[in-house]
Each structure stands twice: as structure tokens, then as C-alpha cells.
Design a protein around this motif. Structure first.
Motif, PDB file in Angstrom:
ATOM      1  N   SER A  20      41.733  46.547  47.681  1.00 43.69           N
ATOM      2  CA  SER A  20      42.760  45.852  46.927  1.00 43.69           C
ATOM      3  C   SER A  20      43.497  44.932  47.893  1.00 43.69           C
ATOM      4  CB  SER A  20      43.719  46.835  46.265  1.00 43.69           C
ATOM      5  OG  SER A  20      44.540  46.153  45.325  1.00 43.69           O
ATOM      6  N   VAL A  69      41.908  57.722  41.008  1.00 41.28           N
ATOM      7  CA  VAL A  69      41.576  56.426  40.403  1.00 41.28           C
ATOM      8  C   VAL A  69      40.616  56.704  39.249  1.00 41.28           C
ATOM      9  CG1 VAL A  69      40.611  54.145  40.777  1.00 41.28           C
ATOM     10  CG2 VAL A  69      41.864  55.276  42.620  1.00 41.28           C
ATOM     11  N   THR A  70      41.128  56.637  38.055  1.00 40.40           N
ATOM     12  CA  THR A  70      40.345  57.060  36.889  1.00 40.40           C
ATOM     13  C   THR A  70      39.378  55.988  36.404  1.00 40.40           C
ATOM     14  OG1 THR A  70      41.969  56.186  35.349  1.00 40.40           O
ATOM     15  CG2 THR A  70      42.296  58.428  36.106  1.00 40.40           C
ATOM     16  N   ASP A  72      39.170  54.937  33.628  1.00 39.79           N
ATOM     17  CA  ASP A  72      40.011  54.090  32.803  1.00 39.79           C
ATOM     18  C   ASP A  72      40.571  52.903  33.572  1.00 39.79           C
ATOM     19  OD1 ASP A  72      40.433  54.871  30.134  1.00 39.79           O
ATOM     20  OD2 ASP A  72      42.581  54.470  30.513  1.00 39.79           O
ATOM     21  N   GLN A  73      41.128  53.199  34.730  1.00 40.40           N
ATOM     22  CA  GLN A  73      41.693  52.136  35.571  1.00 40.40           C
ATOM     23  C   GLN A  73      40.603  51.187  36.065  1.00 40.40           C
ATOM     24  OE1 GLN A  73      43.709  55.186  38.156  1.00 40.40           O
ATOM     25  NE2 GLN A  73      45.317  53.632  38.207  1.00 40.40           N
ATOM     26  N   VAL A 105      40.123  46.302  42.988  1.00 38.98           N
ATOM     27  CA  VAL A 105      41.146  46.608  41.978  1.00 38.98           C
ATOM     28  C   VAL A 105      42.328  45.655  42.132  1.00 38.98           C
ATOM     29  CG1 VAL A 105      40.385  49.026  41.948  1.00 38.98           C
ATOM     30  CG2 VAL A 105      42.382  48.366  43.294  1.00 38.98           C
ATOM     31  N   ARG A 109      48.796  47.330  42.383  1.00 36.34           N
ATOM     32  CA  ARG A 109      48.828  47.966  41.072  1.00 36.34           C
ATOM     33  C   ARG A 109      48.375  49.425  41.023  1.00 36.34           C
ATOM     34  NH1 ARG A 109      48.023  44.179  37.068  1.00 36.34           N
ATOM     35  NH2 ARG A 109      47.107  45.620  35.627  1.00 36.34           N
ATOM     36  N   VAL A 110      47.358  49.776  41.815  1.00 35.03           N
ATOM     37  CA  VAL A 110      46.777  51.108  41.653  1.00 35.03           C
ATOM     38  C   VAL A 110      47.443  52.099  42.606  1.00 35.03           C
ATOM     39  CG1 VAL A 110      44.678  52.474  41.882  1.00 35.03           C
ATOM     40  CG2 VAL A 110      44.595  50.204  40.829  1.00 35.03           C
TER      41      VAL A 110
END
Lengths: 230, 230
Positions: A20, A69-70, A72-73, A105, A109-110
Motif C-alpha cells: 500500500s 485483511v478479509t 471482502d476488503q 490495496v 485505508r487498510v
DNA sequence: CCAAAAGTGTTGGAACTACACCCATGA
DNA sequence: TCATGGGTGTAGTTCCAACACTTTTGG
């Protein structure tokens, strides 16, 4: 329970380099190993592949388990395979072949959350890394090279992936930061703006940033259907 | 003898796409499987990785065993990893993860010899392939893509590798055939000659071909230390 | 009014494309 | 002498790199 084979089998793991851009610098997600070997050492998140799951699927599962960190993400984000690393002796326990992945990513944000066999999970600036377990320094270097290759000299077919570092709505300055961070070179503002508009269809959202103590910037989105939900 | 583990292990194999250019067309070395599964079907040469050998080493061993392409013949030639292929169910016997490699051998030179579990070993034109075992069609397509990427749009760092298709001493027309075959596009002779001389240091051997019923062609060698023994 | 980032065009050089004819050899 | 592939230069275009000042906002 034991599993028996007629001839020896190596173990197979996956490891993922999650990149990131944080505060304008390239960062990687690392976990501190909570179990031997290399207990207390930082490493790429990863682990053993399940017998019924695809390699990338296993890598994403491990990412959720160890670093929070799913899937989904990660939905809609690029997830590339870098290659297999299988030098004999790279794991002291047994012969282990790892398949390495790379993902990008959005910036700032993550949030990482350690669990299972990870004692901690944190972002590290790529140019200020701790010592890494196994051959992860090597793997990470190849991941970094693959990242550069996405946008080097000419654009690869996957070059769109670098927009994953950006939020859905971004300014051209943010985009410039991304390209500068990846290539490691300073870019000239006017040339960059011409270039990016020539190579990508950017949708002008007719909105401006606000709050900065300077002139507001126009917001853009990557046009076409090229980008899924970030 | 049996090997027992506390949790299930997949098997790991290697497969190699050996490319060459024969009579101006891209060819791939394939073997006919002499044992199930897919007995009688054509496949990329490859097999199980030994517990003490590196992945690339295993791939080369299998290449010698099945197709008669010895490490000796491959010495100095590029040998790239393409990636790992591990979809569950890709092998009907058990979970098998394969690591695929790519190599380029000189045009009109390497003879294939079948042995061990290969019933036959032959060159096939890439655009006239038989049905392949397992997911080898998929692997081969990715190998072909990697080959194209070596010289596409801009040159990759490994672009020198394509000279491996050429004999040690080659004419510019032969070189042009190689680039045309890889890119699939017809190139303009004068432009190609300017371009290749601008991008590579070619040593003019001050020798000419003979025997063709046409004007003899100048012979060149790839200059610098960029090329080892072919 | 000051600091900070946003925004904007032109020009020179390099690299690529298109294009057509003569040359040396073997049969 | 003919068929075959080898060999050569120029002009137009496109793409990229270099370059400096004005604008808008918040404090």
C-alpha cells in the motif's frame, strides 16, 4: 490423524506481499511470527494450502487469518501470482514450496489485525524493513520488481492495477504520487497529467477536494468498466 | 516404502515448455504419455520434484529423462519460471501443484528422444497443437504469453533470451524471422536492421554464408558478454 | 498577505513508420 | 539469364522531455 503417501511430498504454502502507499511511501504488510520456526521474526503473511482450495484462495484465507485483511476488503483488487519458491532448505522443518502472491490495496485505508499464529501485524515502509524470516526478503524483492514492471518503460496489460492504490475518487496529484512511488522517479507535473489522460480514460467527477489550506483539486475516477468496487 | 505426515500434502511437479523455431515456425516439444492418467495423450515434459532438488533442477532432469534434452544442451540457455498451477482437480490422481518453466532452444538443432514414461517426444508447431493432458493447454498459453512479453512493445530486461533461438552465428534475416515469429507481426527489413543494431551490440564476423542460391549473407554474433555458449 | 498545492502550453529532439530499388550467388 | 534472398537511405510523423508562472484556498 496421519496422511501417508508412497513417495515423499513437499509441503506447499502461500505467502502474500500486500503493498500500500501510506503517507506517500510504499509500505508492505508484515506479521510477527508467534510460533517457531523464526518465532518473533517478521514475515510475509501466509501458510499451508488446504487440499481443496485454490492457491490464490488459500493465500487470501491466510491473509484474513493472520493479518485481518478479509476477502471482502480485497474484492475487486488485483491479486497476482509472483511465482513459486522452492529451494531445498528454505524452511528448516521440511521441504516447503511456497507460491507467492502480490496485491495492492488503497492508500491509507487498510488496518491490520493480528491473529492465529501472528503475534503482531503492521505496515512497514518498503525501504525500512526489518530482517525477514525464511527467504521472504527474496520473495519480497521479486514482488517489488513485479510491481515496478506493471508500469515500467511501457505499460503492461495489468497496469490498471496500480489504480488500486488510489481511493475510488482521487486527484491527479495523488495519482502522480502513486506512479512516483512505484517507479521511484520524480515526474514532471504537466507531462504526467498529459500522459495519464492519454493512457487512461479518467472521468472528471466535477467535484473538488476541500479542507486543504490551498487551492482545491479536481476529483477523478478511473473510467470505463475497468475498475470494480475498491 | 511409505511417507507419513501429520496433515495432508499435495504432490509437486514441474512442467517445461521448450520452444524452438523450426522452418520459420514456432514449435514446442511435447511427449506422448506412456502411463495413466492421460495415457496416449500429448503433454508438456515434466514430473515429480525430488525432495532434495531445486525446482528448476527437477524440471531439467525431467526434460532429459522424458525428452532427451540434456542439461548440457540447455547450458547457457534461458530457463524461466512461468508460475505455479494448482487448481484442485487438475490431476485426477491426487492434489498436484505444478511449477511451470519456459526455455528457448536454437532453431533447427535439438533432437528429441523419448524415454522413461514418454512413449514419443516430438516437436509440434505452436499453431497446430494436439489436445493436451491436464491443464497443459493453459500452461502452454501462459508460456507463449511470457515469450511474447520478452519482446513486446518495449524490451524486457530478459529480451536477450530470444537470441537463444538463433545459432551462435546468425544472419540478420534469421534474426528477423525470430522476432517475427515471436511477435506474430511482419517486420520491415530496413527498419528491423536499424532497430536491432540500435538495441544490441552485434559483432560482425566478417564472414558470409554460402550455398544458398542467392547473395551470401553477413554473419553476426551477439556482442558483449551477454551470451554464454549456445 | 502568506503559504501551499493546483492548474496550464509550447518547443526541440529522438524514435518509429513507410517506402523501392540494386546486388551477389547458384542453377 | 533468371530466381532468390541480401543489402541499403530518406522524409514525415509521433511521442517524450524540458521548461515557469498564475490561481485558489485556509490560516
Amino acid at each position: 490423524m496421519a496422511y501417508t503417501y508412497d513417495y515423499p511430498h513437499p509441503a506447499v504454502t502461500t505467502d502474500t506481499a500486500v503493498f500500500s502507499i501510506i503517507e506517500g511511501r510504499l509500505h508492505v504488510a508484515l506479521i510477527e511470527r508467534g510460533a517457531p520456526p523464526f518465532k518473533g521474526c517478521w514475515a510475509l503473511p501466509g501458510g499451508f494450502v488446504g487440499m481443496e482450495e485454490d492457491l490464490a484462495e488459500g493465500a487470501r484465507r491466510e491473509l484474513a487469518e493472520e493479518a485481518g485483511v478479509t476477502p471482502d476488503q480485497l474484492s475487486g483488487l488485483p491479486f497476482f501470482q509472483i511465482g513459486a519458491f522452492g529451494a531445498p532448505g528454505r524452511d528448516p522443518r521440511e521441504r516447503v514450496i511456497t507460491v507467492a502472491f502480490l496485491t495492492l490495496v488503497p492508500m491509507d485505508r487498510v488496518t491490520l489485525v493480528a491473529s492465529t499464529d501472528a503475534a503482531r501485524a503492521e505496515w512497514f515502509a518498503y525501504d525500512d524493513l526489518p530482517a525477514l524470516a525464511f527467504d521472504h526478503a527474496d520473495i519480497l524483492a521479486q514482488a517489488r520488481a513485479a510491481l515496478s514492471r506493471l508500469v515500467s518503460t511501457d505499460l503492461s496489460a495489468d497496469a490498471d492495477a496500480v489504480f488500486s492504490f488510489l481511493p475510488e475518487e482521487f486527484t491527479l496529484s495523488q495519482a502522480q504520487t502513486v506512479f512516483e512511488t512505484i517507479t521511484g522517479a520524480a515526474l514532471e507535473k504537466r507531462n504526467f497529467r498529459k500522459w495519464i489522460k492519454a493512457h487512461w480514460e479518467l472521468e472528471d467527477l466535477q467535484k473538488k477536494t476541500s479542507g486543504g489550506r490551498h487551492r482545491p483539486a479536481a476529483l477523478f475516477r478511473l473510467g470505463g468498466a475497468r475498475r470494480q468496487a475498491g
